[in-house]
Design a protein around this motif. Structure first.
Motif, PDB file in Angstrom:
ATOM      1  N   TRP A 120       0.843  -1.189   0.000  1.00  0.00           N
ATOM      2  CA  TRP A 120       0.000   0.000   0.000  1.00  0.00           C
ATOM      3  C   TRP A 120       0.885   1.248   0.000  1.00  0.00           C
ATOM      4  CZ3 TRP A 120      -4.740   0.154   3.764  1.00  0.00           C
ATOM      5  CH2 TRP A 120      -5.519   1.290   3.539  1.00  0.00           C
ATOM      6  N   LYS A 121       1.921   1.234   0.824  1.00  0.00           N
ATOM      7  CA  LYS A 121       2.847   2.361   0.918  1.00  0.00           C
ATOM      8  C   LYS A 121       3.540   2.610  -0.426  1.00  0.00           C
ATOM      9  CE  LYS A 121       6.905   3.841   3.494  1.00  0.00           C
ATOM     10  NZ  LYS A 121       7.812   3.557   4.590  1.00  0.00           N
ATOM     11  N   LEU A 163      -2.973  12.186   0.509  1.00  0.00           N
ATOM     12  CA  LEU A 163      -2.000  11.127   0.254  1.00  0.00           C
ATOM     13  C   LEU A 163      -0.866  11.175   1.270  1.00  0.00           C
ATOM     14  CD1 LEU A 163      -1.810  11.151  -3.642  1.00  0.00           C
ATOM     15  CD2 LEU A 163      -2.726   9.328  -2.203  1.00  0.00           C
ATOM     16  N   ALA A 164      -0.429  12.375   1.626  1.00  0.00           N
ATOM     17  CA  ALA A 164       0.630  12.513   2.626  1.00  0.00           C
ATOM     18  C   ALA A 164       0.155  11.992   3.981  1.00  0.00           C
ATOM     19  CB  ALA A 164       1.079  13.971   2.730  1.00  0.00           C
ATOM     20  N   ASP A 165      -1.097  12.268   4.321  1.00  0.00           N
ATOM     21  CA  ASP A 165      -1.654  11.769   5.583  1.00  0.00           C
ATOM     22  C   ASP A 165      -1.775  10.251   5.548  1.00  0.00           C
ATOM     23  OD1 ASP A 165      -2.786  12.237   8.202  1.00  0.00           O
ATOM     24  OD2 ASP A 165      -4.721  11.659   7.331  1.00  0.00           O
ATOM     25  N   ASP A 223       3.273   6.042  -2.515  1.00  0.00           N
ATOM     26  CA  ASP A 223       4.506   6.720  -2.908  1.00  0.00           C
ATOM     27  C   ASP A 223       4.543   6.928  -4.419  1.00  0.00           C
ATOM     28  OD1 ASP A 223       7.147   7.819  -2.271  1.00  0.00           O
ATOM     29  OD2 ASP A 223       7.910   6.065  -3.347  1.00  0.00           O
ATOM     30  N   GLY A 224       4.140   5.916  -5.173  1.00  0.00           N
ATOM     31  CA  GLY A 224       4.104   6.035  -6.627  1.00  0.00           C
ATOM     32  C   GLY A 224       3.138   7.104  -7.090  1.00  0.00           C
ATOM     33  N   ARG A 225       1.995   7.186  -6.436  1.00  0.00           N
ATOM     34  CA  ARG A 225       1.007   8.220  -6.785  1.00  0.00           C
ATOM     35  C   ARG A 225       1.560   9.615  -6.503  1.00  0.00           C
ATOM     36  NH1 ARG A 225      -4.650   6.205  -6.758  1.00  0.00           N
ATOM     37  NH2 ARG A 225      -4.505   3.944  -6.592  1.00  0.00           N
ATOM     38  N   LEU A 226       2.206   9.770  -5.359  1.00  0.00           N
ATOM     39  CA  LEU A 226       2.785  11.069  -5.022  1.00  0.00           C
ATOM     40  C   LEU A 226       3.886  11.462  -6.011  1.00  0.00           C
ATOM     41  CD1 LEU A 226       2.913  10.802  -1.135  1.00  0.00           C
ATOM     42  CD2 LEU A 226       1.637  12.512  -2.452  1.00  0.00           C
ATOM     43  N   ARG A 227       4.734  10.506  -6.362  1.00  0.00           N
ATOM     44  CA  ARG A 227       5.810  10.787  -7.322  1.00  0.00           C
ATOM     45  C   ARG A 227       5.252  11.148  -8.689  1.00  0.00           C
ATOM     46  NH1 ARG A 227      11.225   7.714  -6.275  1.00  0.00           N
ATOM     47  NH2 ARG A 227      10.996   7.272  -4.070  1.00  0.00           N
ATOM     48  N   ALA A 228       4.269  10.385  -9.145  1.00  0.00           N
ATOM     49  CA  ALA A 228       3.675  10.645 -10.458  1.00  0.00           C
ATOM     50  C   ALA A 228       3.051  12.033 -10.500  1.00  0.00           C
ATOM     51  CB  ALA A 228       2.627   9.585 -10.784  1.00  0.00           C
ATOM     52  N   GLN A 229       2.362  12.391  -9.441  1.00  0.00           N
ATOM     53  CA  GLN A 229       1.747  13.713  -9.388  1.00  0.00           C
ATOM     54  C   GLN A 229       2.808  14.802  -9.371  1.00  0.00           C
ATOM     55  OE1 GLN A 229      -1.353  14.452  -9.822  1.00  0.00           O
ATOM     56  NE2 GLN A 229      -2.205  12.411  -9.678  1.00  0.00           N
ATOM     57  N   GLY A 230       3.875  14.568  -8.612  1.00  0.00           N
ATOM     58  CA  GLY A 230       4.952  15.551  -8.519  1.00  0.00           C
ATOM     59  C   GLY A 230       5.683  15.739  -9.830  1.00  0.00           C
TER      60      GLY A 230
END
Length: 86
Positions: A41-42, A70-72, A46-53
């Motif tokens: 899950w983590k 997502l950070a929460d 992390d992949g979603r956050l990176r892709a968005q960034g």
């Protein structure tokens, strides 16, 4: 207890469990299974956050609210994993 995970639990933890705490409280899973699910899950979050960034999250940039969510979620995952590893 069998350490083989149901494929749905292993591959789609966000669909099976509403929160990381739900994984931790699932008495049908061993500690190893719980950690495996939370780690997967983590990795997904992390992949979603990176892709968005990197601007790969679609045509609309991630909203501050979604990014904060997502950070929460990542914070809750880290806490759940740390609690199981103690």
């Amino acid at each position: 207890m069998n350490d083989t995970l149901n494929r749905r639990e292993a591959d789609h933890p966000r669909e099976t469990y509403q929160t990381p705490a739900n994984v931790v409280s699932d008495d049908d899973l061993s500690s190893k299974q719980k950690i495996d699910i939370l780690q997967y899950w983590k990795t997904d979050v992390d992949g979603r956050l990176r892709a968005q960034g990197e601007g790969m999250g679609g045509s609309d940039p991630i909203s501050a609210e979604k990014e904060a969510g997502l950070a929460d979620e990542m914070r809750l995952l880290n806490q759940a994993i740390a609690g199981l590893e103690e």
